[in-house]
Design a protein around this motif. Structure first.
Motif, PDB file in Angstrom:
ATOM      1  N   MET A   1      -1.278   4.396   7.409  1.00 51.02           N
ATOM      2  CA  MET A   1      -0.952   3.211   6.623  1.00 51.02           C
ATOM      3  C   MET A   1      -0.015   2.326   7.440  1.00 51.02           C
ATOM      4  O   MET A   1       0.580   2.756   8.428  1.00 51.02           O
TER       5      MET A   1
ATOM      6  N   ASP B   1       0.320   8.557   6.430  1.00 50.79           N
ATOM      7  CA  ASP B   1       0.291   8.376   4.977  1.00 50.79           C
ATOM      8  C   ASP B   1       1.171   9.425   4.300  1.00 50.79           C
ATOM      9  O   ASP B   1       1.249  10.570   4.758  1.00 50.79           O
TER      10      ASP B   1
ATOM     11  N   ARG C   1       0.559   3.487  -4.795  1.00 49.70           N
ATOM     12  CA  ARG C   1       0.079   2.364  -3.978  1.00 49.70           C
ATOM     13  C   ARG C   1       0.978   1.176  -4.287  1.00 49.70           C
ATOM     14  O   ARG C   1       0.985   0.674  -5.413  1.00 49.70           O
TER      15      ARG C   1
ATOM     16  N   GLN D   1       2.291   0.497   2.490  1.00 48.56           N
ATOM     17  CA  GLN D   1       1.127   0.471   1.600  1.00 48.56           C
ATOM     18  C   GLN D   1       1.215   1.552   0.528  1.00 48.56           C
ATOM     19  O   GLN D   1       0.730   1.374  -0.590  1.00 48.56           O
ATOM     20  N   TYR D   2       1.850   2.682   0.864  1.00 49.71           N
ATOM     21  CA  TYR D   2       1.992   3.796  -0.077  1.00 49.71           C
ATOM     22  C   TYR D   2       3.385   4.402   0.068  1.00 49.71           C
ATOM     23  O   TYR D   2       4.010   4.309   1.128  1.00 49.71           O
TER      24      TYR D   2
END
Length: 389
Positions: A1, A19, A31, A141-142
């Protein structure tokens, strides 16, 4: 990510990182739909709070959609839109049960980094140095959310993301600061700072019954926000000889009933005291520039309340004698967001609290370094930069 990482003092970059994964059964993976800058981030970006490591993902004020949950998560599920307070809480220790969530006993994995300085460790926080737990932050992103059932709050239908986003940190911090003041009908409250937290403290003071709120800052656009969005009276400290004298005149000689410091260790100011603080900070003989805090102490009326929301480390010339001899009450903490979230969501649903005006600038995550530069230097009237992955 993709994520915004710290690579050194004033060196932020967006890079590809691993991630996040479920680590324990109480975790969820979020998310991220929105995250935002915070003034306290600047302290470690500028090198005044140590224990950052190159490659650390930063960011602690955020919201998003649940993507994955651990097997023991019960209150949230995949697809829920949630807002997350910045401090991580277990929900089971004495501090959590007494609604002192930023003091949680169980979410700091590296207590040895805090105990020599604080005596006891505080809760962990997302993306805010290894001294505060070393958790990966949310400019990404996460993000992994430990103890998801305690720390994820469902966003009500109909409230846009930008109204909910600031309930993660700016709004609960400001609300807590006003709550610390035990405001009574008719009180006058003075707030140093018109950034996100200061503006939310001003709005919260009115929600709690203050008759007048006086805001102190130097940036014309922020003072205008205080007047237009909150209803505060304002003082531009760069245009007056003495903030203390102006406050005396505005309060009939008595001083404000409560004073809230929403500035912290990188306060700007004028005069010899500010030059002294600046010199000591630049040579790392102290971490703090304390002009706003000292002014708040001296300005507050006798028997009044001082609420400290700004982040501080080490400072000399702290006027403890003024606090003692004036019989002042001092309240301070990092934000206990979980304790206030239900009230804040209720205010938001009733239309009494809409902090979306703080989102003056929007950026993609890839453009986050520019967003931070604009936020830090307050260019183009930037109050908060919001990042959308």
């Amino acid at each position: 990510m993709r994520a915004l990482i710290w690579n050194g003092v004033n060196d932020l970059r967006v890079e590809t990182v691993k991630d996040p994964e479920i680590v324990n059964p109480h975790d969820c993976i979020l998310r991220v739909t929105m995250s935002t800058t915070c003034g306290s981030d600047l302290h470690f970006i500028d090198g005044y709070i140590p224990t950052m490591k190159a490659g650390d993902v930063i960011g602690h004020e955020f919201m998003g959609v649940v993507e994955e949950v651990g097997p023991e998560v019960r209150k949230v599920k995949k697809g829920d839109r949630v807002v997350v307070p910045s401090f991580i809480t277990c929900g089971q220790c004495w501090y959590c049960k007494n609604k002192l969530s930023s003091l949680c006993d169980n979410t700091h994995p590296k207590p040895e980094l805090q105990e020599p300085v604080f005596g006891y460790p505080t809760a962990g926080i997302y993306g805010y140095t290894h001294a505060f737990g070393g958790y990966a932050g949310a400019h990404a992103q996460y993000v992994r959310v430990p103890f998801a059932d305690n720390d994820c709050f469902k966003a009500p239908e109909g409230l846009p993301d930008e109204q909910v986003l600031f309930l993660s940190d700016a709004a609960p911090t400001g609300y807590m600061g006003a709550d610390f003041c035990n405001i009574r009908r008719g009180d006058v409250v003075a707030v140093w700072g018109c950034g996100g937290v200061g503006l939310m403290a001003q709005k919260s003071a009115f929600l709690m019954g203050a008759e007048r709120v006086i805001a102190i800052d130097r940036m014309p656009e922020r003072l205008r926000m205080a007047r237009e969005h909150v209803g505060s009276e304002t003082i531009n400290y760069a245009e007056v000889d003495s903030v203390l004298e102006v406050l005396r005149e505005m309060t009939g000689g008595r001083g404000p009933d409560s004073c809230i410091d929403a500035v912290g260790m990188e306060a700007h100011g004028t005069g010899l005291q500010y030059a002294y603080d600046r010199a000591k900070q630049l040579t790392f003989m102290q971490t703090d520039r304390g002009q706003a805090l000292r002014e708040a102490i001296l300005a507050c009326r006798k028997g009044g309340t001082l609420s400290i929301l700004g982040v501080y480390g080490v400072m000399d010339k702290f006027p403890i004698g003024a606090i003692m001899n004036k019989g002042m009450t001092v309240r301070t903490a990092q934000q206990h967001g979980q304790a206030y979230m239900e009230r804040l969501l209720d205010h938001a649903q009733k239309g009494e609290l809409n902090p979306s005006f703080l989102a003056t600038h929007r950026f993609s995550l890839e453009d986050a370094p520019r967003g931070y530069a604009m936020f830090k230097h307050k260019t183009d009237g930037c109050v908060r930069s919001v990042f959308i992955p």
